[in-house]
Design a protein around this motif. Structure first.
Motif, short mmCIF file in Angstrom:
data_model
loop_
_atom_site.label_atom_id
_atom_site.label_comp_id
_atom_site.label_asym_id
_atom_site.label_seq_id
_atom_site.Cartn_x
_atom_site.Cartn_y
_atom_site.Cartn_z
N GLU A 124 -3.74 7.06 -3.82
CA GLU A 124 -3.58 5.77 -3.14
C GLU A 124 -3.35 4.65 -4.16
O GLU A 124 -4.03 4.58 -5.18
CB GLU A 124 -4.81 5.44 -2.30
CG GLU A 124 -5.01 6.38 -1.11
CD GLU A 124 -6.16 5.92 -0.22
OE1 GLU A 124 -6.58 4.76 -0.36
OE2 GLU A 124 -6.60 6.74 0.61
N ASN A 157 -2.99 0.45 -4.06
CA ASN A 157 -3.08 -0.82 -3.33
C ASN A 157 -2.77 -1.96 -4.28
O ASN A 157 -3.46 -2.13 -5.31
CB ASN A 157 -4.47 -1.00 -2.71
CG ASN A 157 -4.74 -0.02 -1.59
OD1 ASN A 157 -3.97 0.08 -0.64
ND2 ASN A 157 -5.82 0.73 -1.71
N ARG A 205 0.84 -1.19 0.00
CA ARG A 205 0.00 0.00 0.00
C ARG A 205 0.88 1.24 0.00
O ARG A 205 1.84 1.33 0.76
CB ARG A 205 -0.93 0.01 1.22
CG ARG A 205 -1.91 1.18 1.22
CD ARG A 205 -2.80 1.16 2.44
NE ARG A 205 -3.75 2.27 2.39
CZ ARG A 205 -4.58 2.58 3.38
NH1 ARG A 205 -4.58 1.85 4.50
NH2 ARG A 205 -5.41 3.59 3.27
N GLN A 218 0.71 5.66 -0.39
CA GLN A 218 -0.02 6.92 -0.46
C GLN A 218 0.94 8.00 -0.94
O GLN A 218 1.90 8.36 -0.24
CB GLN A 218 -0.62 7.30 0.89
CG GLN A 218 -1.75 6.37 1.33
CD GLN A 218 -2.35 6.78 2.66
OE1 GLN A 218 -1.64 7.25 3.56
NE2 GLN A 218 -3.66 6.61 2.79
N SER A 271 -5.69 15.49 -0.79
CA SER A 271 -5.55 14.09 -0.38
C SER A 271 -4.53 13.40 -1.27
O SER A 271 -4.36 13.75 -2.45
CB SER A 271 -6.90 13.36 -0.46
OG SER A 271 -7.38 13.37 -1.79
N ARG A 299 -10.47 12.40 -6.81
CA ARG A 299 -9.61 12.64 -5.65
C ARG A 299 -9.94 13.98 -5.01
O ARG A 299 -10.03 15.01 -5.70
CB ARG A 299 -8.14 12.58 -6.06
CG ARG A 299 -7.15 12.71 -4.90
CD ARG A 299 -5.73 12.53 -5.39
NE ARG A 299 -5.34 13.59 -6.31
CZ ARG A 299 -4.81 14.75 -5.92
NH1 ARG A 299 -4.60 14.99 -4.62
NH2 ARG A 299 -4.47 15.65 -6.81
N LYS A 347 -7.32 6.65 -6.98
CA LYS A 347 -6.89 5.40 -6.37
C LYS A 347 -6.75 4.35 -7.48
O LYS A 347 -7.51 4.33 -8.44
CB LYS A 347 -7.91 4.94 -5.33
CG LYS A 347 -7.54 3.65 -4.60
CD LYS A 347 -8.70 3.16 -3.72
CE LYS A 347 -9.09 4.20 -2.69
NZ LYS A 347 -10.16 3.66 -1.79
#
Length: 309
Positions: A243, A245, A120, A122, A240, A236, A168
């Motif tokens: 992301e 994953n 993960r 960010q 922020s 988004r 993301k």
């Protein structure tokens, strides 16, 4: 008085002849036709000499904690990047973004081998920056032990792009082994046990993704991330991070290898014997018919058992 059979046994008869007779020639021809044609039939029917075998094994895979990330922040070529290599980070200058990263490997079936990697990330961005595409490179230690001992360094490459900026990206796939040539059936195979990325190099060319992937694909043994359905999420919020994953599984693999001498002989012998038995049965009856009916002149001599008084 009625009679019934209480016991029976075959009577052995020897058929004798001199060397230079038609009977000797017949026996020689029968021997040749009995043992040579099965070999030719087995060979011409394909698969007599096995050249490649397969077996199943789950590899021992460990994440090496080496990563290169490149994200395009506009359609005009602007980008941000990050890596675990200090030399590359120094060369990135203002394009460097330090993300928050969490990594976890799990042994789901408790067999002592890791089964899945959870990665993960960010990525912090400026308010005016958006992510349109992403490239991620992860390196692994990859080992096999069942036949030959294989030790190598491999990688997984994630790439995705979209015309719409995203918030993301979720990727879930299997780290699959790709072979161009079979492995040896025994011994140590560590030709590719070298780092995929030369992290000690101070030159930018050592971290060029085109060069890294190009050299990697020239190998006979590689791994590739099989990811049929990446999920790209848009929308988004301002301020922020982006992301990422990634879930990578280490599945059971079907390994191709070159069989050894005794394994090759074993399979060839089984095929030859299975065909030879049919020829033995047929020609044994032909010989019995020829000699019992004296088609060829021989001297039959019954074999008598001598009983001691």
């Amino acid at each position: 008085m009625a009679f019934y059979e209480v016991y029976s046994h075959p009577v052995w008869v020897r058929y004798k002849t001199s060397v230079f007779t038609s009977a000797t020639l017949f026996v020689f021809i029968v021997l040749c036709l009995t043992y040579i044609p099965p070999l030719l039939v087995a060979y011409r029917s394909q698969g007599f000499w096995i050249k490649r075998g397969t077996y199943e094994e789950q590899p021992v895979v460990r994440f090496q904690y080496q990563t290169v990330l490149v994200a395009a922040t506009s359609t005009q070529g602007a980008h941000v990047a990050w890596s675990t290599f200090p030399h590359l980070n120094n060369m990135l200058g203002s394009n460097l973004r330090i993300p928050a990263v969490s990594v976890r490997e799990e042994d789901e079936n408790r067999d002592g081998k890791q089964d899945v990697l959870f990665f993960r990330l960010q990525l912090p961005l400026k308010p005016e920056e958006q992510v349109y595409s992403l490239q991620l490179l992860l390196t692994f230690s990859y080992k096999l032990f069942r036949m030959s001992t294989v030790v190598m360094q491999s990688l997984a490459f994630v790439q995705y792009s979209s015309a719409v900026p995203g918030a993301k990206l979720f990727v879930s796939g299997d780290l699959r082994l790709q072979q161009r040539t079979p492995l040896p059936h025994r011994g140590l195979y560590n030709v590719y046990n070298v780092s995929v990325i030369d992290g000690s190099s101070p030159f930018a060319s050592a971290y060029d993704l085109d060069s890294i992937i190009g050299r990697y694909q020239d190998r006979n043994l590689t791994t590739v991330l099989s990811c049929p359905m990446p999920v790209w999420t848009v929308g988004r919020a301002a301020g922020s991070p982006f992301e990422l994953n990634v879930v990578i599984r280490y599945p059971m693999e079907v390994i191709s290898y070159r069989p050894g001498f005794w394994e090759t002989i074993k399979f060839a012998w089984i095929q030859y014997i299975s065909i030879l038995l049919i020829f033995l049965w047929v020609f044994e009856r032909i010989k019995t018919f020829v000699f019992q009916n004296q088609v060829l002149n021989t001297i039959p001599t019954p074999v008598a058992k001598v009983h001691r008084s």
